[in-house]
Write an enzyme that holds these catalytic residues in place. Structure first.
Site, PDB file in Angstrom:
ATOM      1  CG  ASP A  48     -39.224  39.951 -15.310  1.00 29.24           C
ATOM      2  OD1 ASP A  48     -40.329  40.478 -15.320  1.00 29.24           O
ATOM      3  OD2 ASP A  48     -38.338  40.543 -15.294  1.00 29.24           O
ATOM      4  CG  ASP A  70     -40.619  46.347 -12.109  1.00 28.71           C
ATOM      5  OD1 ASP A  70     -41.440  45.467 -12.571  1.00 28.71           O
ATOM      6  OD2 ASP A  70     -39.382  46.270 -12.587  1.00 28.71           O
TER       7      ASP A  70
END
Length: 668
Positions: A418, A468
């Site tokens: 990530d 996101d």
């Protein structure tokens, strides 16, 4: 006497008016749970700008207000209980200097305020609008940021004047949660992918997913040497040394019949021949994830029947990490995961796979230990823990090899890597995973730059194509309906990833709540992700699934479109009059086509909001215009019903932000 009576009546009427007059009071927007009203993608913050710094417009500080980032959408249900909105609007002094911002206040579809274009350095503009009788209010900041950062603007001193003790509410999401998919038959039906890849000599796990009455027994003819099948569970395990493609006949049998399916096992360098489907814990529990919640999720995936429809992965996101240690000096689990290896083994015993999270940075998004350090031994200090945001960068020393070996020893099957990955970090972990001795699906997140797409295809098994996701139509639109340019690059072994699914109960920046997508929008969401051949990762607590959401996730014909072995993403082949048409080729020569009523979203200020008066619209598909000549048999895949033969055109009704999804078989 008459005069006295008049005076008494006047006094009584005055008392009545005073008693029943509605009082008003100002409500600062920064004193309500403002995040819950945001339908944009970046977070909104009260009392500061969007970066958490002091709110500052043209040198003037503000103690009250709401700071937003990029295009921002704040939607309120007032139900006629407000009289006024006021604010001072402008671009924050720490924002991007070159981008024009436009502020809108919209009430019941009427534009009540339009700031015109504003830039950094402009004096704040005052807003004061009458909201008497307004039921729905929208605050919109429109800016074409094109992925640029620090696109900060402010609703300074923003307040509503509310009647009595009323407060603004979220826009109602009370559409009918209609169920389209019929129950699976009691006879056996095999739903697992028809192609599966593994590397030579690495551990192999494939579970035959099948619906139908239990008990059920499984068989597999012509398994390659090294693999064995458990006939009671349908799990195929072992390892295969010889490269090649092996055609295996699977069968599932119960008292009512037998189902068969051909599985192609490809032993070679490429894994993840179909997109991964399963569950991820972040949008369920965020930082509150622990071992008990992970096990409960695995149990629920089985109990709810999702495993029988092919759902496979149980992925732990951020917040599992402790400090470095052990024989490999790798990241170890924290106190919330006291028996990590036992947990992984238990998940495997259910025929499922386990995923984990890490980052090449010193600290993760949630502030836990990452894959690098400025110290040679990788230790983490109290200063780093206290100032975790300051350590979101790749440190001098990297530990990919140690961490990958540790993941393999635990039995991990999936890695989410990530936080704005760059190519060198992605490559180091790719090499480490391939040398770990285990097949681990490698997923990078988030916002992988399109300019490096050839590197993501070369190095990873899936790569995040945007920011996101949030549970709003705006976020879904940005995350999925704009992916046509990525489509040619996705395929077997390297999938375009628009992020997790936003159905069921989700967190996405606020406390757990039902998704704000309408039922129609949820059908569009699952349809488009399947057409895009995207990873399908459920982002809600599985034990909380309601019948509507469970039905959304267990349509085998929709899942089969996502898992089609050809691995082609749908393309946007038509966009007109508020409709989009996406077309996906399938291995058997048929086509999956999604007809979406997107309602000209983003083309007017009003289109960013849901006003409650939207209706279905008629749409006629011209087959020739989308490159399909001849006659086709149409099948409605959500209802699992044949619609008949069509030549030239197909007419249907599509709900607002809804979909009609069909599979088209050429008539020979």
């Amino acid at each position: 006497m008459k005069r006295l009576t008049q005076l008494l009546l006047a006094g009584f009427c005055g008392l009545t008016t005073a008693t029943y007059a509605q009082q008003t009071r100002p409500v600062w927007l920064d004193e309500i749970t403002i995040k819950s009203f945001s339908e944009g993608i970046p977070a909104v913050l009260g009392k500061t700008n969007a970066a958490g710094d002091s709110m500052l417009i043209n040198g003037r500080y503000f103690k009250h207000g709401v700071g937003v980032n990029a295009t921002s959408i704040l939607a309120f249900f007032l139900d006629g209980k407000a009289t006024e909105f006021s604010a001072l609007v402008g671009v924050d002094d720490k924002g991007n200097r070159n981008l024009p911002h436009t502020f809108y206040v919209i009430g019941d579809r009427n534009i009540l305020f339009d700031s015109g274009e504003m830039r950094l350095g402009d004096a704040p503009k005052p807003v004061k609008v009458n909201l008497t009788g307004v039921k729905r209010l929208g605050l919109l900041v429109k800016v074409n940021d094109e992925g640029r950062t620090k696109v900060y603007s402010n609703w300074a001193n923003a307040q509503l004047v509310m009647l009595d003790n009323h407060l603004p509410k979220n826009i109602p999401n009370d559409g009918e949660r209609y169920i389209l998919t019929p129950p699976a038959p009691k006879t056996p039906r095999i739903n697992s992918p028809t192609v599966f890849g593994a590397r030579p000599g690495n551990p192999f796990l494939y579970t035959i997913a099948a619906t139908g009455d239990r008990p059920m027994t499984f068989a597999a003819n012509r398994l390659p040497k090294g693999l064995v099948l458990d006939p009671k569970t349908g799990r195929i395990t072992g390892s295969v040394a010889e490269r090649g493609t092996y055609a295996v006949t699977l069968s599932a049998k119960n008292a009512l019949g037998t189902a068969t399916k051909t599985l192609k096992i490809r032993i070679g360098d490429t894994i993840s021949l179909t997109p991964p489907i399963g569950w991820n814990g972040w949008n369920s529990w965020a930082r509150l994830i622990d071992q008990e919640k992970v096990i409960a999720s695995a149990d629920a995936l089985v109990k709810m029947g999702l495993r029988d429809h092919g759902w496979t992965y149980i992925n732990i996101d951020d917040a599992w990490q402790g400090k470095r240690g052990g024989p490999l000096n790798a990241i170890q689990p924290n106190e919330k995961f006291p028996r990590f290896k036992e947990m992984v083994d238990y998940i495997h015993s259910l025929g499922l796979k386990t995923g984990i999270y890490s980052t090449p940075m010193i600290t993760s998004y949630a502030g836990y230990v990452g894959g690098s350090s400025d110290f040679e031994d990788g230790h983490i200090t109290d200063e780093i823990i206290a100032n975790k945001r300051s350590y979101r960068y790749v440190g001098k020393y990297q530990f990919e090899a140690a961490d990958a070996r540790q993941f393999a020893e635990w039995g991990i099957d999936y890695l989410k890597y990530d936080w704005r990955i760059e190519v060198p970090s992605a490559e180091r972990m790719a090499v480490a995973l391939k040398q770990s001795g285990r097949d681990i699906h490698y997923s990078i997140s988030n916002s992988a730059p399109f300019a490096n797409v050839k590197d993501w295809v070369r190095l990873t098994n899936s790569y995040r194509t945007g920011p996101d996701i949030r549970d709003s139509w705006n976020s879904l639109f940005v995350s999925a309906f704009t992916l046509d340019k990525w489509a040619p690059h996705g395929g077997p072994g390297h999938w375009n990833d628009p992020d997790m699914m936003i159905v069921g109960n989700v967190t996405t920046g606020t406390q757990l709540h039902p998704t704000r997508l309408t039922p129609d929008e949820q059908y569009s969401h699952v349809s488009l992700f399947s057409l895009l051949a995207a990873p399908l990762l459920i982002g809600c607590p599985l034990e909380q699934l309601d019948p509507f959401t469970l039905n959304l996730l267990t349509n085998d014909e929709v899942i089969a479109i996502d898992q089609d072995p050809l691995g082609k993403s749908a393309r946007l082949v038509m966009e007109q009059d508020g409709f989009q048409v996406w077309k996906k080729p399938l291995e058997d020569g048929s086509w999956a086509v999604g007809l979406f009523n997107v309602g000209d979203f983003g083309k007017t200020p009003q289109s960013y909001f849901r006003w409650g008066d939207e209706t279905a619209r008629s749409f006629t598909l011209d087959l020739v215009k989308i490159g399909l000549n001849g006659a086709f048999t149409f099948r409605d895949v959500w209802r699992q019903q044949d619609l008949g033969k069509f030549y030239g055109t197909f007419k249907t009704e599509i709900p607002h932000h809804g979909v009609v999804m069909v599979r088209m078989f050429p008539v020979k």
